[in-house]
Design a protein around this motif. Structure first.
Motif, PDB file in Angstrom:
ATOM      1  N   LEU A  59      23.455 -19.560 -11.941  1.00 48.93           N
ATOM      2  CA  LEU A  59      22.983 -19.033 -11.233  1.00 48.93           C
ATOM      3  C   LEU A  59      21.502 -19.475 -10.910  1.00 48.93           C
ATOM      4  O   LEU A  59      20.748 -19.626 -11.701  1.00 48.93           O
TER       5      LEU A  59
ATOM      6  N   ALA B  93      25.841 -27.050  -7.320  1.00 45.67           N
ATOM      7  CA  ALA B  93      26.589 -26.741  -6.696  1.00 45.67           C
ATOM      8  C   ALA B  93      26.861 -27.360  -5.034  1.00 45.67           C
ATOM      9  O   ALA B  93      26.158 -27.225  -4.169  1.00 45.67           O
TER      10      ALA B  93
ATOM     11  N   SER C 102      29.681 -26.522 -10.686  1.00 44.81           N
ATOM     12  CA  SER C 102      28.130 -25.538  -9.957  1.00 44.81           C
ATOM     13  C   SER C 102      26.640 -25.973 -10.505  1.00 44.81           C
ATOM     14  O   SER C 102      26.215 -25.103 -10.022  1.00 44.81           O
TER      15      SER C 102
ATOM     16  N   HIS D  56      29.343 -20.120  -9.003  1.00 45.34           N
ATOM     17  CA  HIS D  56      28.417 -20.439  -8.475  1.00 45.34           C
ATOM     18  C   HIS D  56      27.416 -19.253  -7.850  1.00 45.34           C
ATOM     19  O   HIS D  56      28.476 -18.977  -6.872  1.00 45.34           O
ATOM     20  N   SER D  57      26.755 -18.355  -9.208  1.00 45.11           N
ATOM     21  CA  SER D  57      26.507 -17.049  -8.453  1.00 45.11           C
ATOM     22  C   SER D  57      25.508 -17.076  -7.220  1.00 45.11           C
ATOM     23  O   SER D  57      24.854 -15.873  -7.131  1.00 45.11           O
ATOM     24  N   GLY D  58      24.598 -17.747  -6.864  1.00 46.13           N
ATOM     25  CA  GLY D  58      23.712 -18.419  -5.784  1.00 46.13           C
ATOM     26  C   GLY D  58      22.551 -18.712  -6.614  1.00 46.13           C
ATOM     27  O   GLY D  58      22.160 -18.796  -7.124  1.00 46.13           O
ATOM     28  N   THR D  59      21.320 -18.292  -5.185  1.00 43.35           N
ATOM     29  CA  THR D  59      19.972 -18.344  -5.658  1.00 43.35           C
ATOM     30  C   THR D  59      19.031 -17.188  -5.504  1.00 43.35           C
ATOM     31  O   THR D  59      19.496 -16.269  -4.606  1.00 43.35           O
ATOM     32  N   LEU D  60      18.495 -16.430  -6.607  1.00 47.90           N
ATOM     33  CA  LEU D  60      17.790 -15.523  -6.424  1.00 47.90           C
ATOM     34  C   LEU D  60      15.934 -16.096  -6.349  1.00 47.90           C
ATOM     35  O   LEU D  60      15.942 -17.083  -7.026  1.00 47.90           O
TER      36      LEU D  60
END
Length: 478
Positions: free
Chosen positions: A197, A102, A99, A222-226
């Motif tokens: 994150l 990614a 994570s 992994h909560s992605g990209t902000l």
């Protein structure tokens, strides 16, 4: 441990005495972290010990219960340990996810699975035996990063310079950190649960606070990209995992790249599985029959006695049996001396594996010399040995409760041996093209000549370039 002294005595009998003495001294006097996830190659280099003897010593020490062996799945991107187990069979997933990077990886034994050794807690208890007690920087050094990662001595300063903030959360605890996000790329990451994150911090700076949240569970997530603007932010955390978590906000900087990108040699699983002492001590149970592990490159050596049936007719069963047995002993010694392992014998044939082509070729050279010595001692040419080498990808498998190898690389090595003659070692192009082999041939009394532009091998659709490796005097006479 009450009987530790007796175990050290047994280790000195079973392993190289200098390695055994060094390990005993390390347990007595080294700092805690030096006894956690020992990299055998680094340990040998720092103490001027032989690598193979050091590996063998640690394998024996693990068998005696002085040390614990650990098989670790690595991330090639950041050098982190994605999963760790006491046996290779515990790495039972087809893919592992990092994570922090990614990225998804397959557990190839020669590239991504390392083997390390930690002192057994009954011999000496160290801080890493209770990882949840380690401070953040030491957790990163001793638990998250692998033995292949070149972690700076002053890891605390490195962590401080690459993180905006870190905190500790007990199971079930909630907390938040308030900070100012600078322009750039930041990663909210917990090394315990491997949760992350990504924050793409860009645009005009704002004074309006952004509220973010992350929940930790026991699975890698992994909560992605902000995408957020630079400025104040409040990040809320909830720890739903069964263990303490250590969330931090990492800055993707050159300093972070330096620590995650630095690598040093490590004991990979392929090398250990090709170690004779390991195979002798751990004959079964290394992994399950249902498992298939990929190896991107392994060197296979096959030998066979030429005319062994006629040998029994010529000198009699008893004499032939003793001679063949001495031949097997010489081959085993040659294989072990070069860090290889005999996988199996088939009649008078031997299959052995080596982590690198140069080790296999050295072993083949030793075999030829040993056969010469045996024949000279008898005053005859009774032992004529055919040797073939090939290197390439294969699968590590369990067959009949024994660790074995499967694939076209094995088939090709066997076919090459079938074309060999006792006066030359046969090797395929991947062996000869190895830079280590080229150096070995330059320094030795051997040279290579192509047998043909390409040769068809029975059962193999592709034609292969095969080379004869001969002693210079023999080659020049021919």
């Amino acid at each position: 441990m009450a009987d530790a002294s007796a175990l050290w005595g047994l280790l000195k009998q079973a392993a190289d005495p200098s390695v055994a003495a060094a390990l005993e001294m390390s347990v007595e006097s080294d700092e805690d972290r030096a006894l956690n996830r020992i990299n055998p190659l680094t340990y040998a280099a720092e103490r001027g010990l032989d690598e193979e003897q050091t590996i063998g010593g640690l394998v024996h020490a693990a068998r005696l219960g002085l040390f614990d062996m650990s098989w670790n799945m690595l991330c090639p991107g950041c050098g982190g340990v994605l999963e760790s187990g006491a046996a290779l069979k515990t790495l039972n997933h087809a893919h592992y996810y990092c994570s922090l990077c990614a990225s998804d990886y397959e557990p190839t034994l020669d590239q991504l699975v390392e083997v390390t050794f930690t002192v057994n807690p009954r011999v000496r208890r160290i801080a890493a035996h209770d990882p949840d007690s380690l401070p953040f920087a030491e957790y990163m050094r001793q638990i998250f990063w692998s033995s292949s990662t070149e972690v700076p001595e002053d890891v605390e300063s490195v962590v401080q310079n690459t993180t905006l903030d870190v905190m500790e959360l007990a199971p079930g605890e909630k907390a938040a950190m308030s900070l100012i996000l600078p322009k750039g790329f930041a990663i909210v990451f917990d090394p315990v649960t491997h949760s992350s994150l990504f924050l793409d911090v860009d645009g005009e700076e704002t004074h309006e606070r952004r509220n973010l949240s992350l929940v930790f569970t026991d699975s890698h997530a992994h909560s992605g990209t902000l995408k957020v603007q630079p400025g104040p932010a409040r990040i809320s955390y909830e720890n739903k995992a069964a263990r303490r978590t250590l969330p931090g906000v990492w800055l993707h900087t050159a300093e972070m790249e330096k620590i995650t990108g630095g690598r040093r040699p490590f004991l990979n699983a392929t090398r250990l599985l090709s170690n004779q002492e390991f195979r002798d001590l751990y004959r079964s149970g290394t992994f399950d029959p249902e498992q298939r592990f990929k190896i991107t490159s392994l060197t296979i050596l096959f030998t066979d006695l030429r005319g062994s049936t006629a040998l029994y007719d010529r000198i009699g069963d008893l004499a032939a049996f003793d001679l063949v047995r001495s031949h097997f002993g010489a081959l085993l010694d040659a294989v072990a001396a070069e860090g290889g392992a005999v996988v199996k014998t088939i009649g008078d044939a031997v299959m052995a594996t080596f982590p690198t082509p140069d080790r296999a070729l050295r072993a083949a050279m030793r075999m030829r010399e040993e056969m010469r010595k045996i024949n000279q001692g008898r005053g005859s040419e009774d032992l004529a040995l055919n040797i073939g080498l090939h290197s390439g990808p294969c699968l590590a498998v369990m067959l009949d409760d024994r660790q074995d190898y499967f694939g076209q690389t094995v088939n090709i090595a066997s076919r090459v041996q079938g074309l060999a003659e006792p006066d030359a070692i046969l090797a395929t192009k991947p062996i000869i093209e190895s830079s280590e082999v080229a150096r070995l041939l330059t320094e030795s009394s051997y040279r290579t000549t192509p047998r043909s532009s390409s040769l068809p091998l029975r059962g193999v659709s592709e034609a292969f370039e095969i080379y004869e490796v001969r002693e210079r005097e023999t080659a020049e006479a021919a």
